[in-house]
Design an enzyme around this catalytic site. Structure first.
Site, PDB file in Angstrom:
ATOM      1  NE  ARG A   1       9.066  31.557  81.709  1.00  0.00           N
ATOM      2  CZ  ARG A   1      10.048  30.762  81.325  1.00  0.00           C
ATOM      3  NH1 ARG A   1       9.968  29.478  81.582  1.00  0.00           N
ATOM      4  NH2 ARG A   1      11.096  31.232  80.692  1.00  0.00           N
TER       5      ARG A   1
ATOM      6  CB  SER B   1      17.056  21.597  81.937  1.00  0.00           C
ATOM      7  OG  SER B   1      15.962  21.632  82.818  1.00  0.00           O
TER       8      SER B   1
ATOM      9  CG  ASP C   1      20.933  24.050  88.490  1.00  0.00           C
ATOM     10  OD1 ASP C   1      19.833  24.257  89.046  1.00  0.00           O
ATOM     11  OD2 ASP C   1      21.052  23.367  87.455  1.00  0.00           O
TER      12      ASP C   1
ATOM     13  CG  HIS D   1      18.037  25.002  85.885  1.00  0.00           C
ATOM     14  ND1 HIS D   1      18.748  23.816  85.906  1.00  0.00           N
ATOM     15  CD2 HIS D   1      17.044  24.826  84.967  1.00  0.00           C
ATOM     16  CE1 HIS D   1      18.206  22.966  85.050  1.00  0.00           C
ATOM     17  NE2 HIS D   1      17.176  23.557  84.473  1.00  0.00           N
ATOM     18  CG  ASP D   2      17.611  30.411  83.166  1.00  0.00           C
ATOM     19  OD1 ASP D   2      17.081  29.320  82.870  1.00  0.00           O
ATOM     20  OD2 ASP D   2      16.971  31.482  83.217  1.00  0.00           O
TER      21      ASP D   2
END
Length: 372
Positions: A218, A148, A312, A345-346
């Site tokens: 968040r 990232s 992602d 994405h994680d």
């Protein structure tokens, strides 16, 4: 990995920032794993993403659940094998985990910097990391690696210090943020800056924190880290205890996002969040060459491993392929892997077998080459 201990390096020489501001002095917190060999040729720098830190692997003494954020990747016998490599994890400027940042004391006022802390960029982080490498007497890294925002730093290393790294591992990254990504960051920042407890960024002086805004920020960010497929599989439209036709938390996904927001607000700093998301927005090495990414990457001399994940949608595989094409146009040595993974994405933080096998094989070969 076992127990690890953070270290601190203080720098008295001013650091000129890309914004035109100057930090008169600064400190970086870092951790190391493994041993530096006699030739000082086996060092790997790990660059962290938005909410991570120098604590890449291992645990801290006396702290429960203190496992490093990439502990599944870094350690003895792991893909980044600390039996072979000396690994350095550094906390970036502007962070809230020990390095100089908004909560640090401004020497000019004797009070926390707060909103007066200058905007730092990916390039500024890399320049500070290079000073840490000098302090550790590491002239050249065998590899610089990150996922990232960390992958963006690896790209910046290859451009700014081409002779100081042998390889760049650019994982789940992009050559710049899309308009949609900038938009998500702006919504998150607006949530923080409109919190009544924000006090124009000087909330330290009032003994409060803009927790409500940070929670929402968040929650917005977390949505972008998970794929729709993964979110549907984990939560779907499940209800906690039936419909109540109210604004209470009824769906499991609502409960999950609120939990993530609450947990994040407990340990993260709002000014840090603002600054790091701006660093993400500003990263665009091709902007200096009229949008020509190949020209921007032309100074790079290292080898590259670029990895993307199919689900992602924040930093899609298409963005990684832009990087690969620019490197191929420059006739650079580049390997590309597109990993089928449902996590979004994680995925770069998780231990998908194919992903880890590729990193393991790539770095095992690097270790042999560095030892030759």
């Amino acid at each position: 990995m076992g127990l690890v201990t953070p270290q601190r390096a203080a720098f008295d020489t001013p650091l000129a920032l890309r914004s035109g501001a100057t930090l008169p002095a600064f400190e970086l917190v870092y951790e190391t794993y493994g041993r530096l060999n006699a030739a000082r040729s086996n060092a790997i720098l790990i660059c962290h993403a938005l909410n991570a830190s120098h604590h890449v692997a291992g645990v801290h003494a006396g702290e429960n659940e203190s496992e490093g954020w990439w502990d599944n990747m870094v350690g003895p016998g792991k893909p980044v094998d600390t039996d072979r490599f000396f690994v350095v994890g550094v906390n970036n400027l502007g962070s809230c985990f020990g390095s100089t940042g908004p909560a640090s004391i401004n020497p000019a006022t004797g009070k926390p910097w707060g909103a007066d802390f200058p905007i730092v960029t990916v390039e500024d982080w890399v320049d500070a990391q290079a000073r840490l490498a000098d302090r550790l007497q590491i002239e050249r890294f065998a590899a610089v690696m990150g996922g990232s925002l960390g992958g963006m730093q690896a790209l910046a290393w290859a451009i700014r210090y081409p002779q100081r790294l042998g390889r760049a591992l650019v994982i789940a990254a992009a050559p710049n943020l899309s308009a949609q990504n900038i938009a998500f960051n702006e919504v998150a920042r607006a949530a923080i800056m409109t919190d009544p407890d924000f006090h124009a960024g000087h909330y330290y002086d009032y003994g409060v924190k803009p927790l409500r805004g940070l929670r929402v920020a968040r929650m917005v960010g977390h949505i972008t880290y998970i794929s729709d497929e993964q979110m549907g599989e984990r939560f779907g439209r499940q209800l906690r205890d039936g419909l109540h036709y109210s604004f209470a938390t009824e769906f499991e996904i609502e409960s999950y996002l609120r939990y993530q927001g609450e947990k994040f607000a407990e340990y993260f700093d709002a000014n840090t969040y603002l600054g790091i998301t701006k660093a993400l927005d500003y990263f665009d090495p091709a902007s200096a060459s009229g949008g020509d990414l190949a020209q921007a990457l032309s100074p790079a001399r290292c080898r590259f491993l670029v990895i993307a994940f199919t689900t992602d949608w924040r930093f899609s595989p298409a963005r990684s392929r832009e990087i690969v094409k620019a490197l191929v146009d420059n006739r650079r040595d580049v390997c590309y892997a597109e990993i089928v993974a449902p996590h979004g994405h994680d995925a770069f933080l998780l231990d998908t077998p194919q992903y880890h096998a590729i990193v393991r094989a790539y770095l095992a070969r690097a270790a042999e080459e560095e030892a030759a």
